[in-house]
Design an enzyme around this catalytic site. Structure first.
Site, PDB file in Angstrom:
ATOM      1  N   SER A 107      17.786   1.701  22.512  1.00 25.06           N
ATOM      2  CA  SER A 107      17.299   1.801  21.932  1.00 25.06           C
ATOM      3  C   SER A 107      16.286   1.533  21.376  1.00 25.06           C
ATOM      4  O   SER A 107      15.952  -0.021  21.166  1.00 25.06           O
ATOM      5  CB  SER A 107      18.261   2.727  20.664  1.00 25.06           C
ATOM      6  N   TYR A 130      10.219   4.543  19.993  1.00 27.21           N
ATOM      7  CA  TYR A 130      10.155   5.959  18.890  1.00 27.21           C
ATOM      8  C   TYR A 130       8.478   5.587  18.596  1.00 27.21           C
ATOM      9  O   TYR A 130       7.694   4.518  19.057  1.00 27.21           O
ATOM     10  CB  TYR A 130      10.623   5.398  17.710  1.00 27.21           C
ATOM     11  N   THR A 156      11.920   9.465  22.721  1.00 20.66           N
ATOM     12  CA  THR A 156      12.290  11.015  21.177  1.00 20.66           C
ATOM     13  C   THR A 156      11.327  11.736  20.780  1.00 20.66           C
ATOM     14  O   THR A 156      10.221  10.752  20.032  1.00 20.66           O
ATOM     15  CB  THR A 156      13.583   9.723  20.496  1.00 20.66           C
ATOM     16  N   LYS A 231      12.651  13.364  25.366  1.00 18.03           N
ATOM     17  CA  LYS A 231      14.342  13.581  24.868  1.00 18.03           C
ATOM     18  C   LYS A 231      14.543  14.665  23.083  1.00 18.03           C
ATOM     19  O   LYS A 231      13.361  13.661  22.420  1.00 18.03           O
ATOM     20  CB  LYS A 231      15.119  12.280  24.621  1.00 18.03           C
ATOM     21  N   HIS A 255      20.257  14.965  19.062  1.00 19.90           N
ATOM     22  CA  HIS A 255      20.135  13.704  18.204  1.00 19.90           C
ATOM     23  C   HIS A 255      21.401  13.557  18.030  1.00 19.90           C
ATOM     24  O   HIS A 255      21.573  13.442  16.854  1.00 19.90           O
ATOM     25  CB  HIS A 255      18.838  13.612  17.336  1.00 19.90           C
TER      26      HIS A 255
END
Length: 369
Positions: A107, A130, A156, A231, A255
């Site tokens: 992440s 992100y 994402t 994603k 998510h």
């Protein structure tokens, strides 16, 4: 701790062990948590059509993802702040994934940096990204991931704003003071301030770029040679746009039911996405996978593999690296057994005719009367 016989049993142990704020952060979904429940329940409405009297003495679960050979189509999804679960955090997860010869996705909001995770040794790792308002931060992060040997970017795309997670609001969620978002430490973006609701929601509102669009998927391709997985796609329309905009793959994801509530379960959205992709890129499933039977169902509906999130974090909290290894082993063993009992000896043998979905049953009923 009695013998663990399935991955779901780690959740209760994690709940006992973790502070309420940490457990609730990992466990909760958005708003009414309808999609959170549906991510699981939708799997239970898909039934098997097993084939019998097939030699299943040898079963091969190996596959390739973006050209990388892995031992099974079961990979680790990105989950944030793993040191809240266990002091070893992402280090333990990385080692367990590497030992199982599968992919770990790190992440952006990890409590260990890309360099630290790379230092655990070799392994096939993806980096979840992100997009921050400050694009220099994004460029720096992507090139650091690339230098650290990460093999793909999982972008994402479902989080222009953070979903309303009421447990986090009630708990005034904030990253514990001893931890930082390690990838951003040197950029003064590693800390999360106490807020009047969820500290993470405030952080996202301040840092994450709400203007993110398909042109940014193109832009990412100009700053990195790594393949980009999109994603958070759950519709045919966005699947076609992902293909047009040069995505290397799609991860069907809601998510973990933490963004928009009342979207379909990912397993329910999967076939629409697979059909729209027309084999032009691989489609992966993320969300609700708790059994080897779930893995088989996803592959039968056209997924190239699955990503597993919460079970990894709960097992990490319960038993560290050994817990994560055990989750991967149990899912692998269950999946192998499902293949054998369905009459499949390789992933290529798994077909749409090995399952029956709700919509199949609705279509079939009249003709059988």
């Amino acid at each position: 701790m009695g013998e663990i016989t399935n991955v779901m049993e780690y959740q209760a142990i994690a709940k006992q062990k973790l502070p309420k704020m940490a457990y609730d952060y990992y466990a909760s979904g958005a708003e009414d948590e309808w999609t959170l429940q549906e991510n699981r329940e939708a799997f239970s409405r898909i039934l098997f059509r097993p084939r019998i009297l097939i030699d299943v003495s040898k079963i091969d679960m190996a596959t390739t993802v973006l050209g990388f050979k892995i031992s099974m189509p079961i990979m680790i999804a990105p989950t944030a702040m793993q040191k809240m679960a266990h002091p070893d955090g992402e280090y333990a997860t990385a080692r367990a994934a590497s030992a199982a010869n599968t992919v770990m996705t790190l992440s952006s909001w990890a409590t260990s940096s890309v360099e630290e995770v790379a230092s655990t040794g070799p392994g096939i790792r993806f980096f979840q990204l992100y997009v921050y308002k400050d694009r220099k931060v994004v460029e720096q992060l992507v090139s650091r991931a690339e230098r650290a040997g990460f093999k793909a970017i999982a972008l994402t795309v479902d989080t222009p704003r953070l979903g309303r997670r009421e447990a986090d609001i009630k708990n005034r969620f904030v990253l514990p003071p001893n931890l930082t978002l390690k990838n951003f430490e040197g950029l003064d973006l590693g800390k999360m301030d106490q807020a009047a609701d969820s500290g993470l929601a405030s952080y996202v509102a301040g840092q994450i770029d709400r203007t993110l669009s398909w042109k940014d998927v193109k832009w990412l391709q100009t700053i990195t040679t790594l393949p980009i997985l999109v994603k958070g796609v759950i519709t045919a329309e966005d699947t076609r746009l992902a293909v047009e905009n040069g995505a290397a793959g799609i991860i069907v994801s809601n998510h973990g039911a933490r963004q928009l509530d009342y979207v379909p379960a990912t397993i329910s959205a999967l076939e629409e996405v697979v059909k729209a992709a027309r084999g032009q890129l691989p489609v992966f499933l993320d969300g609700g996978v708790r059994r080897g039977t779930d893995v088989f169902k996803a592959l039968a509906l056209g997924a190239a593999g699955v990503f597993v999130g919460r079970p990894v974090v709960f097992a990490l909290a319960a038993a560290g690296e050994a817990g994560v290894s055990n989750v991967l082993k149990m899912l692998r063993d269950e999946f192998e057994l499902t293949m054998a009992l369905s009459g499949c000896t390789s992933l290529g043998d798994i077909t749409r005719s090995h399952i029956i979905t709700e919509s199949d049953r609705l279509r079939v009923m009249p003709s059988r009367l």
